[in-house]
Design a protein around this motif. Structure first.
Motif, PDB file in Angstrom:
ATOM      1  N   PHE A 218       0.832  -1.206   0.000  1.00  0.00           N
ATOM      2  CA  PHE A 218       0.000   0.000   0.000  1.00  0.00           C
ATOM      3  C   PHE A 218       0.867   1.256   0.000  1.00  0.00           C
ATOM      4  O   PHE A 218       0.630   2.175  -0.776  1.00  0.00           O
ATOM      5  N   VAL A 219       1.849   1.296   0.876  1.00  0.00           N
ATOM      6  CA  VAL A 219       2.795   2.413   0.979  1.00  0.00           C
ATOM      7  C   VAL A 219       4.174   1.821   1.200  1.00  0.00           C
ATOM      8  O   VAL A 219       4.327   0.934   2.055  1.00  0.00           O
ATOM      9  N   PRO A 220       5.200   2.249   0.453  1.00  0.00           N
ATOM     10  CA  PRO A 220       6.552   1.703   0.667  1.00  0.00           C
ATOM     11  C   PRO A 220       6.981   1.838   2.121  1.00  0.00           C
ATOM     12  O   PRO A 220       6.848   2.903   2.722  1.00  0.00           O
ATOM     13  N   GLN A 221       7.472   0.729   2.689  1.00  0.00           N
ATOM     14  CA  GLN A 221       7.847   0.704   4.093  1.00  0.00           C
ATOM     15  C   GLN A 221       9.367   0.805   4.254  1.00  0.00           C
ATOM     16  O   GLN A 221      10.124   0.416   3.367  1.00  0.00           O
ATOM     17  N   VAL A 222       9.792   1.331   5.395  1.00  0.00           N
ATOM     18  CA  VAL A 222      11.214   1.414   5.736  1.00  0.00           C
ATOM     19  C   VAL A 222      11.380   0.988   7.184  1.00  0.00           C
ATOM     20  O   VAL A 222      10.427   0.930   7.955  1.00  0.00           O
ATOM     21  N   GLY A 223      12.616   0.690   7.555  1.00  0.00           N
ATOM     22  CA  GLY A 223      12.925   0.386   8.940  1.00  0.00           C
ATOM     23  C   GLY A 223      12.378  -0.947   9.392  1.00  0.00           C
ATOM     24  O   GLY A 223      12.421  -1.959   8.686  1.00  0.00           O
ATOM     25  N   ALA A 224      11.798  -0.955  10.598  1.00  0.00           N
ATOM     26  CA  ALA A 224      11.329  -2.197  11.216  1.00  0.00           C
ATOM     27  C   ALA A 224      10.212  -2.850  10.415  1.00  0.00           C
ATOM     28  O   ALA A 224      10.157  -4.075  10.287  1.00  0.00           O
ATOM     29  N   LEU A 225       9.303  -2.041   9.855  1.00  0.00           N
ATOM     30  CA  LEU A 225       8.196  -2.604   9.079  1.00  0.00           C
ATOM     31  C   LEU A 225       8.703  -3.317   7.832  1.00  0.00           C
ATOM     32  O   LEU A 225       8.182  -4.363   7.441  1.00  0.00           O
ATOM     33  N   GLU A 226       9.722  -2.752   7.220  1.00  0.00           N
ATOM     34  CA  GLU A 226      10.294  -3.405   6.032  1.00  0.00           C
ATOM     35  C   GLU A 226      10.946  -4.725   6.407  1.00  0.00           C
ATOM     36  O   GLU A 226      10.847  -5.712   5.663  1.00  0.00           O
ATOM     37  N   ARG A 227      11.598  -4.767   7.556  1.00  0.00           N
ATOM     38  CA  ARG A 227      12.228  -6.022   7.993  1.00  0.00           C
ATOM     39  C   ARG A 227      11.173  -7.092   8.272  1.00  0.00           C
ATOM     40  O   ARG A 227      11.386  -8.274   7.994  1.00  0.00           O
ATOM     41  N   ILE A 228      10.039  -6.679   8.827  1.00  0.00           N
ATOM     42  CA  ILE A 228       8.950  -7.633   9.026  1.00  0.00           C
ATOM     43  C   ILE A 228       8.425  -8.115   7.676  1.00  0.00           C
ATOM     44  O   ILE A 228       8.118  -9.296   7.489  1.00  0.00           O
ATOM     45  N   GLY A 229       8.334  -7.189   6.726  1.00  0.00           N
ATOM     46  CA  GLY A 229       7.835  -7.529   5.402  1.00  0.00           C
ATOM     47  C   GLY A 229       8.675  -8.556   4.680  1.00  0.00           C
ATOM     48  O   GLY A 229       8.178  -9.252   3.782  1.00  0.00           O
ATOM     49  N   GLN A 230       9.938  -8.696   5.056  1.00  0.00           N
ATOM     50  CA  GLN A 230      10.812  -9.667   4.403  1.00  0.00           C
ATOM     51  C   GLN A 230      10.433 -11.113   4.715  1.00  0.00           C
ATOM     52  O   GLN A 230      10.990 -12.033   4.119  1.00  0.00           O
ATOM     53  N   PHE A 231       9.500 -11.299   5.626  1.00  0.00           N
ATOM     54  CA  PHE A 231       9.017 -12.650   5.930  1.00  0.00           C
ATOM     55  C   PHE A 231       7.739 -12.978   5.156  1.00  0.00           C
ATOM     56  O   PHE A 231       7.102 -13.988   5.436  1.00  0.00           O
ATOM     57  N   THR A 232       7.368 -12.148   4.196  1.00  0.00           N
ATOM     58  CA  THR A 232       6.134 -12.350   3.454  1.00  0.00           C
ATOM     59  C   THR A 232       6.404 -12.737   2.006  1.00  0.00           C
ATOM     60  O   THR A 232       7.459 -12.421   1.451  1.00  0.00           O
ATOM     61  N   VAL A 233       5.414 -13.380   1.411  1.00  0.00           N
ATOM     62  CA  VAL A 233       5.485 -13.723  -0.014  1.00  0.00           C
ATOM     63  C   VAL A 233       5.470 -12.448  -0.855  1.00  0.00           C
ATOM     64  O   VAL A 233       6.211 -12.331  -1.841  1.00  0.00           O
ATOM     65  N   ASN A 234       4.630 -11.494  -0.450  1.00  0.00           N
ATOM     66  CA  ASN A 234       4.469 -10.265  -1.231  1.00  0.00           C
ATOM     67  C   ASN A 234       5.781  -9.522  -1.415  1.00  0.00           C
ATOM     68  O   ASN A 234       6.074  -9.005  -2.502  1.00  0.00           O
ATOM     69  N   TYR A 235       6.586  -9.438  -0.353  1.00  0.00           N
ATOM     70  CA  TYR A 235       7.818  -8.662  -0.414  1.00  0.00           C
ATOM     71  C   TYR A 235       8.753  -9.197  -1.494  1.00  0.00           C
ATOM     72  O   TYR A 235       9.236  -8.433  -2.346  1.00  0.00           O
ATOM     73  N   TRP A 236       9.005 -10.485  -1.467  1.00  0.00           N
ATOM     74  CA  TRP A 236       9.964 -11.056  -2.406  1.00  0.00           C
ATOM     75  C   TRP A 236       9.418 -11.083  -3.825  1.00  0.00           C
ATOM     76  O   TRP A 236      10.173 -10.926  -4.793  1.00  0.00           O
ATOM     77  N   ALA A 237       8.109 -11.255  -3.961  1.00  0.00           N
ATOM     78  CA  ALA A 237       7.505 -11.210  -5.293  1.00  0.00           C
ATOM     79  C   ALA A 237       7.590  -9.797  -5.873  1.00  0.00           C
ATOM     80  O   ALA A 237       7.969  -9.609  -7.044  1.00  0.00           O
ATOM     81  N   MET A 238       7.253  -8.804  -5.050  1.00  0.00           N
ATOM     82  CA  MET A 238       7.311  -7.419  -5.519  1.00  0.00           C
ATOM     83  C   MET A 238       8.723  -7.000  -5.864  1.00  0.00           C
ATOM     84  O   MET A 238       8.968  -6.386  -6.915  1.00  0.00           O
ATOM     85  N   GLN A 239       9.671  -7.323  -4.994  1.00  0.00           N
ATOM     86  CA  GLN A 239      11.055  -6.938  -5.254  1.00  0.00           C
ATOM     87  C   GLN A 239      11.605  -7.618  -6.495  1.00  0.00           C
ATOM     88  O   GLN A 239      12.386  -7.025  -7.252  1.00  0.00           O
ATOM     89  N   SER A 240      11.222  -8.852  -6.728  1.00  0.00           N
ATOM     90  CA  SER A 240      11.683  -9.563  -7.926  1.00  0.00           C
ATOM     91  C   SER A 240      11.230  -8.851  -9.189  1.00  0.00           C
ATOM     92  O   SER A 240      12.026  -8.623 -10.111  1.00  0.00           O
ATOM     93  N   ILE A 241       9.946  -8.475  -9.220  1.00  0.00           N
ATOM     94  CA  ILE A 241       9.419  -7.828 -10.425  1.00  0.00           C
ATOM     95  C   ILE A 241       9.918  -6.396 -10.552  1.00  0.00           C
ATOM     96  O   ILE A 241      10.284  -5.948 -11.649  1.00  0.00           O
ATOM     97  N   LEU A 242       9.961  -5.650  -9.433  1.00  0.00           N
ATOM     98  CA  LEU A 242      10.423  -4.261  -9.493  1.00  0.00           C
ATOM     99  C   LEU A 242      11.870  -4.170  -9.937  1.00  0.00           C
ATOM    100  O   LEU A 242      12.231  -3.326 -10.753  1.00  0.00           O
ATOM    101  N   GLN A 243      12.722  -5.049  -9.408  1.00  0.00           N
ATOM    102  CA  GLN A 243      14.120  -5.044  -9.821  1.00  0.00           C
ATOM    103  C   GLN A 243      14.257  -5.443 -11.285  1.00  0.00           C
ATOM    104  O   GLN A 243      15.122  -4.941 -12.000  1.00  0.00           O
ATOM    105  N   SER A 244      13.406  -6.337 -11.736  1.00  0.00           N
ATOM    106  CA  SER A 244      13.415  -6.707 -13.151  1.00  0.00           C
ATOM    107  C   SER A 244      12.959  -5.544 -14.018  1.00  0.00           C
ATOM    108  O   SER A 244      13.515  -5.306 -15.099  1.00  0.00           O
ATOM    109  N   MET A 245      11.964  -4.794 -13.556  1.00  0.00           N
ATOM    110  CA  MET A 245      11.507  -3.601 -14.273  1.00  0.00           C
ATOM    111  C   MET A 245      12.626  -2.585 -14.444  1.00  0.00           C
ATOM    112  O   MET A 245      12.755  -1.921 -15.473  1.00  0.00           O
ATOM    113  N   LEU A 246      13.447  -2.452 -13.392  1.00  0.00           N
ATOM    114  CA  LEU A 246      14.501  -1.443 -13.376  1.00  0.00           C
ATOM    115  C   LEU A 246      15.812  -1.948 -13.956  1.00  0.00           C
ATOM    116  O   LEU A 246      16.851  -1.297 -13.817  1.00  0.00           O
ATOM    117  N   ASP A 247      15.775  -3.124 -14.606  1.00  0.00           N
ATOM    118  CA  ASP A 247      17.000  -3.711 -15.167  1.00  0.00           C
ATOM    119  C   ASP A 247      18.066  -3.888 -14.104  1.00  0.00           C
ATOM    120  O   ASP A 247      19.251  -3.593 -14.328  1.00  0.00           O
TER     121      ASP A 247
END
Length: 391
Positions: A327-356
């Motif tokens: 919903f909103v890009p997270q930083v800090g502790a919330l982002e670290r919690i997000g690293q335990f989710t499916v959504n985080y790794w799926a989003m980062q995979s596609i976003l990094q692919s988008m950005l070459d």
């Protein structure tokens, strides 16, 4: 295998007749992507920050060779874009200028500073901060290179001896400019590109609604128990394993088709650039589909009615989407919690692919996502073998 595909085909046909499911899985994500992408587009634009030059009151009481490099630095055109210096006769006058608002920062160079510096003796100057914390930071940053040069002279005097430093004229090239620029601006890990709000929320909603597709599979399985049709299915020449796998296969194919529609419509209608790595995009969609079906199986085994299935899915998916920055890009502790989710790794995979992004980084994200999906599938399979699919 034929029975499996028959069950899967029947499940797809049944779901296609439920208009609410089709609207939620296909129309709602496209609508949310458009609304969020348009409403929050300004939040994803990198704008240049205009620096207001800092008015600095300079009290230079030193008359040694050090005064030359210092003056050259302060008078350089690039420095003047950041620091607007004004001479002050004394420290008291500089402090008065700060108090009256005629200056925003103060620099006091005491008498004998340069000689002590060139001889390797302790030397210091005074920096007087003003009222504006931001302007103080700009002034301190601008003067850091001058301080670094002074420290290098002092270190050379301590190492080689004062005579070695005294015999070499002060090098003013650091302050008068060089012909070649050794610093260039760029982006970290994305080859100078940035994703837009439409891209970000297209990825976020794609992952979230692919996971929501698992809820339809879970509701279908629980509905068979509530309507007491599971017993009649069991009387047919099919096993419970085939029924379960067929339903998972049918819903999994629907999830992949959903991803295909979202990606296609957002690309051609919204102009979303999904990158030039279709294999990575396919791998992410397959992994998210596997995770979605695993969650569907787990919820159908342990939730006894449709209401509890719906509530469990909504809570899990909303929490994972929130912590992963969906919903909103997270930083800090919330982002670290997000690293335990499916959504985080799926989003980062596609976003990094988008950005070459670098292939190693993208592959790392996809590998972690695949590992999480495989772990969920293993847990779901173990639970199924233990609990079973029955009324």
């Amino acid at each position: 295998m034929r029975v499996l595909w028959t069950v899967a085909g029947y499940e797809l046909l049944r779901l296609s007749r439920i208009k609410v499911v089709m609207l939620v899985l296909f129309l709602l994500p496209l609508l949310l992507i458009f609304i969020l992408g348009a409403a929050l587009s300004k939040e994803f634009k990198a704008e240049d920050v205009k620096i207001t030059p800092v008015k600095v009151a300079v009290v230079n009481q030193d008359q040694s060779r050090w005064s030359g490099p210092l003056k050259a630095y302060l008078d350089h055109p690039k420095t003047k874009e950041i620091l607007q210096t004004q001479e002050a006769p004394s420290r008291e006058e500089a402090v008065r200028a700060l108090q009256e608002g005629r200056a925003e920062y103060g620099l006091i160079v005491p008498e004998g500073f340069g000689e002590a510096l060139l001889q390797g003796k302790p030397a210091s100057w005074e920096l007087i901060a003003g009222k504006d914390r931001g302007q103080n930071l700009i002034a301190e940053t601008a003067l850091e290179s001058c301080l670094a040069y002074a420290n290098s002279i002092q270190a050379a005097a301590l190492t080689l001896g004062p005579q070695a430093v005294m015999t070499h004229p002060a090098d003013t090239s650091v302050y008068t400019g060089v012909s070649e620029s050794f610093i260039t601006k760029g982006k970290l890990g994305n080859e100078g590109k940035e994703y837009t709000a439409l891209q970000y929320y297209a990825v976020s909603m794609l992952v979230m609604f692919m996971l929501y597709a698992g809820m339809t599979a879970s509701i279908s399985l629980v509905n068979e128990r509530e309507d007491h049709t599971l017993f009649r299915l069991g009387s047919m020449p099919v096993t419970m394993d085939q029924i379960m796998c067929g339903k998972m296969l049918g819903n999994g194919l629907l999830t992949l088709f959903q991803a295909f529609v979202i990606i296609g419509v957002t690309h051609f209608a919204y102009g979303v650039n999904w990158g030039n790595r279709p294999a990575i995009l396919l791998a992410v969609c397959l992994a998210v589909t596997l995770a979605s079906m695993a969650l569907a199986m787990l919820s159908s085994l342990y939730c006894r009615n449709i209401k509890s299935v719906t509530m469990a899915f909504q809570i899990v998916i909303m929490l994972m989407t929130f912590f992963s920055g969906g919903f909103v890009p997270q930083v800090g502790a919330l982002e670290r919690i997000g690293q335990f989710t499916v959504n985080y790794w799926a989003m980062q995979s596609i976003l990094q692919s988008m950005l070459d992004g670098s292939p190693q980084l993208v592959l790392h994200h996809v590998t972690v996502l695949a590992a999480i999906a495989a772990a969920l599938a293993a847990v779901a399979f173990a639970a199924y073998r233990k609990v079973g699919y029955r009324e």
